[in-house]
Write an enzyme that holds these catalytic residues in place. Structure first.
Site, PDB file in Angstrom:
ATOM      1  N   GLU A 193      13.584 -22.753  90.842  1.00  0.00           N
ATOM      2  CA  GLU A 193      12.829 -21.891  91.739  1.00  0.00           C
ATOM      3  C   GLU A 193      11.624 -21.272  91.048  1.00  0.00           C
ATOM      4  OE1 GLU A 193      15.759 -20.573  95.274  1.00  0.00           O
ATOM      5  OE2 GLU A 193      15.971 -19.384  93.470  1.00  0.00           O
ATOM      6  N   CYS A 237       5.931 -16.438  88.602  1.00  0.00           N
ATOM      7  CA  CYS A 237       7.123 -16.469  87.757  1.00  0.00           C
ATOM      8  C   CYS A 237       7.656 -17.894  87.770  1.00  0.00           C
ATOM      9  CB  CYS A 237       8.136 -15.470  88.327  1.00  0.00           C
ATOM     10  SG  CYS A 237       9.707 -15.482  87.466  1.00  0.00           S
ATOM     11  N   CYS A 258      20.728 -22.632  83.204  1.00  0.00           N
ATOM     12  CA  CYS A 258      20.569 -21.922  81.931  1.00  0.00           C
ATOM     13  C   CYS A 258      21.887 -21.989  81.184  1.00  0.00           C
ATOM     14  CB  CYS A 258      20.193 -20.459  82.207  1.00  0.00           C
ATOM     15  SG  CYS A 258      19.734 -19.533  80.734  1.00  0.00           S
ATOM     16  N   CYS A 317      24.411 -15.070  80.956  1.00  0.00           N
ATOM     17  CA  CYS A 317      24.387 -13.610  81.022  1.00  0.00           C
ATOM     18  C   CYS A 317      25.196 -13.214  82.262  1.00  0.00           C
ATOM     19  CB  CYS A 317      22.950 -13.104  81.115  1.00  0.00           C
ATOM     20  SG  CYS A 317      21.981 -13.560  79.662  1.00  0.00           S
ATOM     21  N   CYS A 320      23.543 -12.414  85.744  1.00  0.00           N
ATOM     22  CA  CYS A 320      22.462 -13.294  86.203  1.00  0.00           C
ATOM     23  C   CYS A 320      23.013 -14.438  87.031  1.00  0.00           C
ATOM     24  CB  CYS A 320      21.701 -13.832  84.992  1.00  0.00           C
ATOM     25  SG  CYS A 320      20.369 -14.944  85.450  1.00  0.00           S
ATOM     26  N   SER A 366      14.814  -9.517  76.642  1.00  0.00           N
ATOM     27  CA  SER A 366      15.871  -9.013  77.524  1.00  0.00           C
ATOM     28  C   SER A 366      16.901  -8.281  76.687  1.00  0.00           C
ATOM     29  CB  SER A 366      16.520 -10.183  78.269  1.00  0.00           C
ATOM     30  OG  SER A 366      15.565 -10.793  79.090  1.00  0.00           O
ATOM     31  N   HIS A 398      18.724  -5.056  77.402  1.00  0.00           N
ATOM     32  CA  HIS A 398      19.810  -4.770  78.354  1.00  0.00           C
ATOM     33  C   HIS A 398      20.964  -3.921  77.851  1.00  0.00           C
ATOM     34  CE1 HIS A 398      17.707  -7.410  80.986  1.00  0.00           C
ATOM     35  NE2 HIS A 398      18.216  -8.535  80.587  1.00  0.00           N
ATOM     36  N   CYS A 429      14.455 -10.917  90.485  1.00  0.00           N
ATOM     37  CA  CYS A 429      14.942 -11.304  89.170  1.00  0.00           C
ATOM     38  C   CYS A 429      16.411 -11.654  89.175  1.00  0.00           C
ATOM     39  CB  CYS A 429      14.887 -10.097  88.239  1.00  0.00           C
ATOM     40  SG  CYS A 429      13.479 -10.018  87.286  1.00  0.00           S
TER      41      CYS A 429
HETATM   42  N1  SAH Z   1      16.151 -16.379  79.634  1.00  0.00           N
HETATM   43  C1  SAH Z   1      15.051 -15.463  79.749  1.00  0.00           C
HETATM   44  C2  SAH Z   1      14.452 -15.440  81.152  1.00  0.00           C
HETATM   45  C3  SAH Z   1      15.471 -14.949  82.121  1.00  0.00           C
HETATM   46  S1  SAH Z   1      15.107 -14.186  83.633  1.00  0.00           S
HETATM   47  C4  SAH Z   1      15.527 -14.078  79.384  1.00  0.00           C
HETATM   48  O1  SAH Z   1      16.719 -13.875  79.225  1.00  0.00           O
HETATM   49  O2  SAH Z   1      14.687 -13.181  79.224  1.00  0.00           O
HETATM   50  C5  SAH Z   1      14.115 -12.809  83.438  1.00  0.00           C
HETATM   51  C6  SAH Z   1      14.793 -11.454  83.430  1.00  0.00           C
HETATM   52  O3  SAH Z   1      15.602 -11.182  84.592  1.00  0.00           O
HETATM   53  C7  SAH Z   1      15.684 -11.267  82.243  1.00  0.00           C
HETATM   54  O4  SAH Z   1      15.412 -10.017  81.663  1.00  0.00           O
HETATM   55  C8  SAH Z   1      17.045 -11.267  82.873  1.00  0.00           C
HETATM   56  O5  SAH Z   1      17.996 -10.659  82.056  1.00  0.00           O
HETATM   57  C9  SAH Z   1      16.780 -10.520  84.167  1.00  0.00           C
HETATM   58  N2  SAH Z   1      17.834 -10.670  85.168  1.00  0.00           N
HETATM   59  C10 SAH Z   1      18.695 -11.690  85.321  1.00  0.00           C
HETATM   60  N3  SAH Z   1      19.531 -11.471  86.350  1.00  0.00           N
HETATM   61  C11 SAH Z   1      19.198 -10.274  86.878  1.00  0.00           C
HETATM   62  C12 SAH Z   1      19.689  -9.530  87.987  1.00  0.00           C
HETATM   63  N4  SAH Z   1      20.661  -9.973  88.767  1.00  0.00           N
HETATM   64  N5  SAH Z   1      19.089  -8.348  88.250  1.00  0.00           N
HETATM   65  C13 SAH Z   1      18.061  -7.907  87.485  1.00  0.00           C
HETATM   66  N6  SAH Z   1      17.567  -8.580  86.436  1.00  0.00           N
HETATM   67  C14 SAH Z   1      18.111  -9.753  86.125  1.00  0.00           C
END
Ligand code: SAH
Length: 377
Positions: free
Chosen positions: A114, A127, A134, A138, A141, A243, A245, A363
């Site tokens: 996407e 984006c 992936c 996480c 995600c 990221s 978190h 996201c």
């Molecule tokens: N692999 C990369 C890109 C991932 S997506 C990374 O980890 O940075 C981009 C961002 O969205 C990341 O910070 C990820 O942790 C965040 N993200 C993923 N799922 C999410 C969700 N359900 N709500 C909010 N942020 C989320």
């Protein structure tokens, strides 16, 4: 340096779809200058033709060799016999009530990823994805729940931007009213686990005679693949988003399992050493707000302490729920209190406004439609 990616899970059978363009011709979308020089040499043409091709493909964005009017008809015909200029296929396109757009892209092997366009007052951000699925898993995600994983190649990465420009009328690159001003690799996948293709794509995206997105407006987001971060700063000089978190290894191990390999202290060291960072050019730390998990006052104070000697911006991301997600988003008041502690601690801190919620474009909600259908969600 050895870079070991977590093993992708076994791929389920991909849905049937014809490979390539049916006639087996490769696309020149994603070809770098060296590759175009080869193409021109194979055709028995003079080297300057490679520059012309580059211009038509990446500056003008043409989709048909016939439009390359500075190239003679017979050469155009030879190119069309051997190559195409196809981009990923937009299998679905949706527009949110807030103007956000989402595309489901299908690649020749039928895998899908996407892409999202987010218009704002002063900029437009695209984006894009770096992988189908992936390997990081996480826990918050949605992409991490998708089993089908492969790297996108440079053409599939650059092709996303090209398709979005086609759709938004953003060609040629010199167009001053371009909708897309910024690119973030925050879609599906971990860009630093697909470094070679991402680097090749970045080289094409930032080339001033082609697509011409400034390297300051291209951001790679990583969960913290520490050994690749340094290369990324030295070789590409693009912006980095990390990221983070969580502020303790115990919590981060759980929600970003990559932390078990590259813990917080190592990750922050890699950030301190990231090439070219200073107060004008900082690393963005993404921090997803998960109710009762990482959102306490003590967490915020620890975040201030951890980042105090790093040129940093914090971007708090309200958790975007998806069907079956094991977390909830922190309350508005909690996010406000967390933000206040960060600001009082001297950090630059913004809260990301969720965009395109009605079309599941926010996201971490990105996941391919075929997966969703198969899983019945
Ligand atoms: N692999 C990369 C890109 C991932 S997506 C990374 O980890 O940075 C981009 C961002 O969205 C990341 O910070 C990820 O942790 C965040 N993200 C993923 N799922 C999410 C969700 N359900 N709500 C909010 N942020 C989320």
């Amino acid at each position: 340096m050895e870079i070991v990616a977590p093993a992708p899970q076994e791929n389920p059978e991909p849905p049937p779809f014809p490979a390539g363009d049916g006639a087996g011709r490769p696309t020149l979308v994603g070809a770098d200058r060296a590759r175009l020089a080869e193409v021109v040499r194979d055709l028995g043409e003079k080297p300057f033709r490679a520059r012309q091709l580059w211009h038509w493909i990446y500056h003008r964005g043409v989709r048909d060799f016939e439009e390359m009017t500075s190239i003679s008809r017979p050469v155009r015909a030879k190119l069309a016999e051997r190559y195409t200029l196809v981009r990923p296929v937009p299998a679905e396109a949706q527009v949110s009530t807030d103007g956000t757009r989402k595309w489901l892209l299908r690649f020749p092997d039928a895998s899908e990823a996407e892409m999202v366009f987010i218009p704002e007052e002063d900029r437009g951000t695209l984006c894009i994805s770096s992988q189908v699925g992936c390997t990081l898993n996480c826990r918050f995600c949605h992409t991490g729940t998708q089993p089908w994983v492969r790297n996108l190649d440079a053409g599939e990465i650059v092709g996303q931007l090209m398709l979005a420009r086609d759709a938004l009328g953003d060609w040629p690159s010199a167009n001053e009213d371009r909708h897309i001003t910024n690119i973030v690799m925050m879609g599906m996948g971990e860009p630093l686990y697909n470094y070679d293709n991402v680097a090749r794509a970045a080289g094409i995206l930032i080339d001033g005679d082609g697509i011409a997105i400034s390297r300051r407006k291209l951001t790679l987001s990583t969960a913290g693949v520490v050994p690749v971060m340094q290369r990324c700063g030295e070789e590409l000089g693009v912006n980095l988003a990390v990221s983070l978190h969580a502020v303790t290894d115990a919590i981060r191990d759980e929600i970003v399992p990559l932390n078990r390999r590259y813990p917080i202290a190592d990750l922050l060291d890699a950030c301190r050493n990231y090439g070219g960072i200073n107060n004008a050019r900082r690393i963005t730390f993404e921090y997803v707000m998960l109710k009762g998990v990482n959102d306490s006052d003590a967490d915020a104070r620890e975040l201030v302490r951890l980042l105090k000697d790093i040129p940093a911006k914090i971007n708090l991301i309200p958790f975007n729920p998806w069907p079956g997600a094991p977390y909830e988003c922190s309350s508005r008041n909690r996010i406000r209190a967390f933000t206040t502690i960060c600001l009082d601690g001297g950090l630059t801190c913004t809260v990301r406004t969720p965009r395109g919620r009605d079309i599941m474009a926010a996201c971490g909600q990105l996941k391919s439609a075929s997966e969703r259908k198969r899983a019945g969600v």
